[in-house]
Design an enzyme around this catalytic site. Structure first.
Site, mmCIF file in Angstrom:
data_model
loop_
_atom_site.group_PDB
_atom_site.id
_atom_site.type_symbol
_atom_site.label_atom_id
_atom_site.label_comp_id
_atom_site.label_asym_id
_atom_site.label_seq_id
_atom_site.Cartn_x
_atom_site.Cartn_y
_atom_site.Cartn_z
ATOM 1 N N ASP A 64 0.851 -1.195 0.000
ATOM 2 C CA ASP A 64 0.000 0.000 0.000
ATOM 3 C C ASP A 64 0.887 1.245 0.000
ATOM 4 O O ASP A 64 2.058 1.180 0.332
ATOM 5 C CB ASP A 64 -0.938 0.007 1.211
ATOM 6 N N ASP A 66 1.298 5.026 1.424
ATOM 7 C CA ASP A 66 0.844 6.007 2.405
ATOM 8 C C ASP A 66 1.499 7.351 2.115
ATOM 9 O O ASP A 66 2.653 7.425 1.726
ATOM 10 C CB ASP A 66 1.211 5.564 3.826
ATOM 11 N N ASP A 144 8.190 3.598 13.951
ATOM 12 C CA ASP A 144 8.792 2.516 14.727
ATOM 13 C C ASP A 144 10.251 2.221 14.356
ATOM 14 O O ASP A 144 11.158 2.424 15.155
ATOM 15 C CB ASP A 144 7.912 1.251 14.680
HETATM 16 P P1 ATP Z 1 3.631 -3.331 5.291
HETATM 17 O O1 ATP Z 1 4.578 -3.496 4.173
HETATM 18 O O2 ATP Z 1 3.277 -4.619 5.909
HETATM 19 O O3 ATP Z 1 2.462 -2.467 4.978
HETATM 20 P P2 ATP Z 1 4.425 -1.064 6.821
HETATM 21 O O4 ATP Z 1 5.716 -0.710 7.507
HETATM 22 O O5 ATP Z 1 4.032 -0.222 5.673
HETATM 23 O O6 ATP Z 1 4.503 -2.587 6.415
HETATM 24 P P3 ATP Z 1 1.968 -0.249 7.956
HETATM 25 O O7 ATP Z 1 1.153 -0.884 9.035
HETATM 26 O O8 ATP Z 1 1.395 -0.094 6.594
HETATM 27 O O9 ATP Z 1 3.315 -1.068 7.904
HETATM 28 O O10 ATP Z 1 2.414 1.163 8.535
HETATM 29 C C1 ATP Z 1 2.882 2.225 7.737
HETATM 30 C C2 ATP Z 1 3.940 3.029 8.475
HETATM 31 O O11 ATP Z 1 3.390 3.595 9.663
HETATM 32 C C3 ATP Z 1 5.145 2.233 8.954
HETATM 33 O O12 ATP Z 1 6.106 2.064 7.941
HETATM 34 C C4 ATP Z 1 5.644 3.073 10.101
HETATM 35 O O13 ATP Z 1 6.365 4.169 9.657
HETATM 36 C C5 ATP Z 1 4.358 3.589 10.711
HETATM 37 N N1 ATP Z 1 3.853 2.692 11.784
HETATM 38 C C6 ATP Z 1 2.978 1.674 11.636
HETATM 39 N N2 ATP Z 1 2.725 1.080 12.797
HETATM 40 C C7 ATP Z 1 3.452 1.730 13.724
HETATM 41 C C8 ATP Z 1 3.620 1.610 15.145
HETATM 42 N N3 ATP Z 1 2.974 0.659 15.821
HETATM 43 N N4 ATP Z 1 4.439 2.478 15.758
HETATM 44 C C9 ATP Z 1 5.085 3.446 15.078
HETATM 45 N N5 ATP Z 1 4.976 3.611 13.747
HETATM 46 C C10 ATP Z 1 4.175 2.776 13.076
HETATM 47 MG MG MG Z 2 2.217 -0.343 4.588
#
Ligand code: ATP
Ligand code: MG
Length: 447
Positions: A64, A66, A144
């Site tokens: 996705d 963001d 994170d």
């Molecule tokens: P994926 O590829 O599985 O989507 P992702 O890192 O993009 O992994 P998301 O849940 O889509 O995970 O979250 C998007 C972003 O939001 C992360 O890359 C991070 O920067 C931030 N984020 C998400 N969850 C947390 C958390 N629990 N604490 C701090 N930052 C977070």
């Molecule tokens: Mg993501």
């Protein structure tokens, strides 16, 4: 307390110009590009952020996209017709393009924690410290992992790295931003995210980031079960489930999410281990092939060891078969849902898959045909095949049912005895004799 983690990490911005990184607009979704351009043309800062930037820098395909911006949600809404605002505490804008949703988040300041339980911030029923907007620097520091805190700037196509994420991508390591224990206390689910992202990316978890697991893993008990359900889907049904599972167990976190599974594996239930590993490997393969996967099947796999042991123990004590299976399922699902809230529609299917297992042992004409036409036959049969490691008898049973499905109706009917006493051709599996259970006859209400 929340700001402690941030004060000890001074942002040292590194800007990587377009020619020095591999992110190309070709690999960014059209929808995300439209959002980025629109914001930028309207005078706002607009960045692709988080997992998408990380995955693109690794040459991967983001799940996705963001977007982070200095426009407030209301300002975002004014720019896009296809926009809705969501979230109570964290207001976010979702810009919708058919099946694709671009999440647009306003830079957040400190004092906010993603996923922290809402109640903590509710005073007299009022949500406090809601929507604290901040600078891009602050926004980077509340994320994170360092690899998750990079921003792709649509105005000049550069990448902004505030906390050393580029270095970690090169080292293939996950490092937390700030003090690990503090960051896990703020949001224990970050421990699971470490495991999941390490599994997904093939990275290692930095020692400093994995050291607190032993002490702080228990905090996962306080995480919202609904959130743990979402997280477990991402872990097990996104194509890297087997690796996630292995790392979860290695890191000692499995017991906080799936206590029954962890217990069975600790008891040395190698048949369950084989079932789980094979079930996850099959799921990963299906995901890779673009086929659908169902959470129910996988949760049924994870919890099978305890359900089976409980049901058999109760049957040995003389409990009616159906009742024993139903109660075992109820007990195990009940315990599990206190950790990971599996929705009812899935637990219902799990219970069906389990309760059909003993019915594979009943090789009588009517019962065989009833089972073959059961709506859940396919899933239950796949489950039976996965159980092959339990015993030669179960393996044989799987082969018998595989064979039975190939036969024309008449041939199969002729080969089956009418009642449990007879012998079946093709050879009835041994499991039928070994595992046949006493069923108190004529007891009403136990169908
Ligand atoms: P994926 O590829 O599985 O989507 P992702 O890192 O993009 O992994 P998301 O849940 O889509 O995970 O979250 C998007 C972003 O939001 C992360 O890359 C991070 O920067 C931030 N984020 C998400 N969850 C947390 C958390 N629990 N604490 C701090 N930052 C977070
Ligand atoms: Mg993501």
């Amino acid at each position: 307390m929340n700001s402690k983690a941030r004060t000890d990490v001074a942002p040292a911005l590194r800007i990587i110009p377009r020619e020095q990184h591999i992110i190309s607009r070709k690999n960014i979704s059209k929808a995300a590009l439209r959002v980025l351009y629109r914001l930028n043309e309207s005078g706002y800062d607009a960045f692709l952020v988080g997992g998408a930037v990380r995955d693109l820098l690794l040459g991967g395909k983001p799940k996705d996209f963001d977007v982070a911006t200095n426009a407030t949600p209301d300002e975002v809404k004014k720019l896009f017709r296809n926009c809705r605002l969501i979230g109570r505490r964290f207001r976010l804008a979702h810009v919708v393009f058919g099946p694709e949703i671009i999440e647009v988040a306003t830079f957040r300041g400190t004092g906010e924690e993603e996923g922290a339980e809402g109640e903590r911030h509710i005073v007299d029923g009022r949500i406090v410290r809601d929507n604290v907007w901040g600078s891009i620097e602050e926004d980077a520091l509340r994320r994170d992992f360092r690899v998750n805190a990079m921003y792709y700037d649509i105005s000049d196509f550069s990448v902004r790295d505030y906390v050393g994420g580029m270095q970690d991508l090169e080292d293939r390591v996950l490092r937390l931003i700030g003090d690990p224990a503090t960051r896990y206390r703020e949001d224990p689910v970050r421990m699971l995210r470490a495991v999941r992202l390490a599994a997904k990316l093939g990275f290692r978890i930095d020692d400093a980031a994995s050291a607190p697991f032993a002490e702080l893993g228990v905090l996962l008990a306080e995480a919202a079960p609904a959130r743990l359900f979402d997280e477990s889907l991402k872990m097990f049904l996104a194509g890297y489930g087997l690796q996630s599972f292995r790392m979860l167990e290695q890191c000692g976190l499995l017991k906080f999410m799936f206590p029954a599974t962890a217990r069975a594996l600790e008891r040395g239930d190698e048949a369950l281990r084989a079932l789980v590993e094979q079930g996850l490997a099959n799921t990963d393969e299906r995901v890779a092939e673009g086929k659908s996967v169902t959470p129910a099947f996988l949760f049924a796999v994870l919890l099978w060891g305890e359900v089976r042991d409980l049901a058999y123990a109760w049957m040995e004590q003389g409990m009616d078969n159906n009742e024993a299976w139903a109660r075992a399922a109820l007990r195990v699902v009940g315990e599990q849902c206190q950790r990971v809230a599996i929705p009812r529609r899935f637990t219902f299917t799990m219970e069906e898959i389990w309760s059909l297992q003993p019915r594979f042992e009943q090789i009588q004409r009517k019962k065989v045909f009833r089972l073959l036409t059961h709506p859940r036959f396919r899933a239950a049969f796949d489950f039976l095949l996965l159980r092959a490691h339990e015993s030669p008898a179960v393996r044989e049973l799987g082969q018998w049912w595989a064979h039975a499905q190939q036969l024309p109706h008449e041939t199969l009917a002729a080969a089956l005895p009418n009642h449990s006493g007879g012998t079946a051709e093709p050879a009835a599996p041994a499991a039928r004799k070994r595992r046949r259970r006493r069923r108190p006859s004529g007891k009403p209400g136990t169908t």
